[in-house]
Design an enzyme around this catalytic site. Structure first.
Site, PDB file in Angstrom:
ATOM      1  N   GLU A 282     -36.203  27.400 -19.083  1.00  0.00           N
ATOM      2  CA  GLU A 282     -35.080  28.267 -18.764  1.00  0.00           C
ATOM      3  C   GLU A 282     -35.177  29.553 -19.580  1.00  0.00           C
ATOM      4  OE1 GLU A 282     -31.502  25.840 -17.165  1.00  0.00           O
ATOM      5  OE2 GLU A 282     -31.347  25.861 -19.339  1.00  0.00           O
TER       6      GLU A 282
ATOM      7  N   HIS B 122     -30.688  22.835 -24.965  1.00  0.00           N
ATOM      8  CA  HIS B 122     -30.297  23.961 -24.113  1.00  0.00           C
ATOM      9  C   HIS B 122     -30.179  25.227 -24.965  1.00  0.00           C
ATOM     10  CE1 HIS B 122     -28.044  26.527 -21.418  1.00  0.00           C
ATOM     11  NE2 HIS B 122     -28.466  25.741 -20.441  1.00  0.00           N
TER      12      HIS B 122
ATOM     13  N   GLU C 223     -28.060  27.436 -25.067  1.00  0.00           N
ATOM     14  CA  GLU C 223     -26.712  27.651 -25.616  1.00  0.00           C
ATOM     15  C   GLU C 223     -26.503  26.798 -26.867  1.00  0.00           C
ATOM     16  OE1 GLU C 223     -24.722  26.925 -21.889  1.00  0.00           O
ATOM     17  OE2 GLU C 223     -25.652  28.755 -21.116  1.00  0.00           O
TER      18      GLU C 223
ATOM     19  N   ASN D 263     -25.988  21.407 -14.277  1.00  0.00           N
ATOM     20  CA  ASN D 263     -25.440  21.459 -15.635  1.00  0.00           C
ATOM     21  C   ASN D 263     -24.117  22.216 -15.551  1.00  0.00           C
ATOM     22  OD1 ASN D 263     -24.811  21.802 -18.302  1.00  0.00           O
ATOM     23  ND2 ASN D 263     -26.518  23.189 -18.770  1.00  0.00           N
ATOM     24  N   TRP D 264     -23.026  21.450 -15.617  1.00  0.00           N
ATOM     25  CA  TRP D 264     -21.708  22.094 -15.447  1.00  0.00           C
ATOM     26  C   TRP D 264     -21.242  22.823 -16.709  1.00  0.00           C
ATOM     27  CZ3 TRP D 264     -18.584  17.652 -12.588  1.00  0.00           C
ATOM     28  CH2 TRP D 264     -19.014  17.602 -11.264  1.00  0.00           C
ATOM     29  N   LYS D 265     -21.957  22.626 -17.817  1.00  0.00           N
ATOM     30  CA  LYS D 265     -21.556  23.250 -19.082  1.00  0.00           C
ATOM     31  C   LYS D 265     -20.090  22.886 -19.381  1.00  0.00           C
ATOM     32  CE  LYS D 265     -25.112  26.624 -18.229  1.00  0.00           C
ATOM     33  NZ  LYS D 265     -25.661  27.955 -18.424  1.00  0.00           N
TER      34      LYS D 265
ATOM     35  N   GLY E  68     -27.348  32.651 -16.237  1.00  0.00           N
ATOM     36  CA  GLY E  68     -26.017  33.199 -15.982  1.00  0.00           C
ATOM     37  C   GLY E  68     -26.009  34.706 -15.756  1.00  0.00           C
TER      38      GLY E  68
ATOM     39  N   SER F 209     -30.291  31.206 -13.042  1.00  0.00           N
ATOM     40  CA  SER F 209     -29.854  31.869 -11.809  1.00  0.00           C
ATOM     41  C   SER F 209     -30.511  31.314 -10.545  1.00  0.00           C
ATOM     42  CB  SER F 209     -30.057  33.386 -11.919  1.00  0.00           C
ATOM     43  OG  SER F 209     -29.273  33.902 -12.986  1.00  0.00           O
TER      44      SER F 209
HETATM   45  P1  13P Z   1     -27.260  29.491 -14.373  1.00  0.00           P
HETATM   46  O1  13P Z   1     -27.795  28.718 -13.192  1.00  0.00           O
HETATM   47  O2  13P Z   1     -25.795  29.727 -14.316  1.00  0.00           O
HETATM   48  O3  13P Z   1     -28.074  30.723 -14.630  1.00  0.00           O
HETATM   49  O4  13P Z   1     -27.460  28.542 -15.662  1.00  0.00           O
HETATM   50  C1  13P Z   1     -28.697  27.965 -15.879  1.00  0.00           C
HETATM   51  C2  13P Z   1     -28.571  26.972 -16.965  1.00  0.00           C
HETATM   52  O5  13P Z   1     -28.366  27.315 -18.116  1.00  0.00           O
HETATM   53  C3  13P Z   1     -28.694  25.562 -16.613  1.00  0.00           C
HETATM   54  O6  13P Z   1     -28.837  24.762 -17.739  1.00  0.00           O
END
Ligand code: 13P
Length: 263
Positions: free
Chosen positions: A174, A102, A104, A12-14, A180, A220
């Protein structure tokens, strides 16, 4: 992770990588994939919308074992929804998966369980496979609300889906406090949550369906911890943010995760 469930490793590159950076990543990543003939797992990449066309073009030209995901889409069919993208539009970019719910999207854009449920249903109407994200905040976990939160997210989020829809849905657990932050859930914490979620799916859709549904862990995940997470009986893959932005890092993560399947 039993071999009856094909593990799925998704990047997931966001809000990272426009078309030019997507091209750079894929040139390098696809070359690395050639080092290995067969992958016992699915590999998925979720770039931002504006990079889907470039990714689709490169993936179809290379015949690589990589599928595309979008990071979000609308619960509506068409019309006056400025800034939104429909599920059907994604199909034109050879997108197979769509990340929905997600944390976010939930926290920053206020998506409720009901909205996410509507999006899941719309995704299935378009024959897209949802990667349905759930997870608790640190305050919820520390307040003893883990099961209540996951219970609500699953029950409302998956409400009204049929068995076939469920089999085509991937759940991503998650924990928000692990995203993150560099703090990964311990294998015990992750396994326990995954087993609980599988139990909830069994209550809603039956044990047979629940045994087939893939549940990814996210938060992470790195090349160094992917294998130990994947070795847990109810962890069927990973949804990766930061460690999937660099082609070498994501390739190492995929390779390490695959060692568990190949054993
Ligand atoms: P990280 O791997 O950067 O913690 O992010 C996880 C994430 O939100 C994947 O959707």
């Amino acid at each position: 992770m039993p071999t009856t469930r094909k593990p799925i490793l998704a990047a997931n590159w966001k809000m990272n990588k426009g078309p030019a950076e997507t091209e750079d990543f894929l040139k390098s990543f696809l070359q690395k994939l050639q080092e290995k003939k067969n992958f016992p797992c699915e590999i998925v990449i979720a770039p931002p919308f504006v990079s889907l066309a470039k990714a689709a073009e490169m993936l179809s030209a290379s015949n690589a074992p990589v599928q595309l995901a979008a990071q979000n889409a609308s619960q509506y069919d068409a019309g006056a929804y400025t800034g939104e993208t429909t599920m059907l539009m994604l199909k034109e970019f050879f997108v197979h998966y769509v990340i929905l719910g997600h944390s976010e999207r939930r926290a920053i854009y206020g998506e409720s369980d009901e909205v996410i449920n509507a999006k899941l249903k719309k995704a299935r109407e378009a024959h897209l496979k949802p990667i349905f994200c759930i997870g608790e905040t640190l305050a919820e976990r520390e307040g003893g609300k883990l099961e209540e939160v996951l219970g609500r997210q699953i029950t409302v989020g998956l409400d009204g889906l049929g068995e076939k829809d469920m089999l085509d849905t991937v759940i991503a657990y998650e924990p928000v406090w692990a995203i993150g932050t560099g703090v990964t859930a311990t294998t015990e914490q992750a396994q326990q949550a995954h087993a609980f979620v599988r139990g909830l799916v069994a209550k809603m859709f039956g044990k047979e369906v629940a045994e087939k549904v893939r549940i990814q862990y996210g938060g992470s995940v790195k090349p160094a911890n992917a294998a130990e997470l994947m070795a847990c009986p109810d962890i069927d893959g990973a949804l990766v943010g930061g460690a999937a932005l660099d082609p070498q890092s994501f390739f190492d993560l995929v390779k390490n995760a695959c060692t568990v399947v190949e054993e």
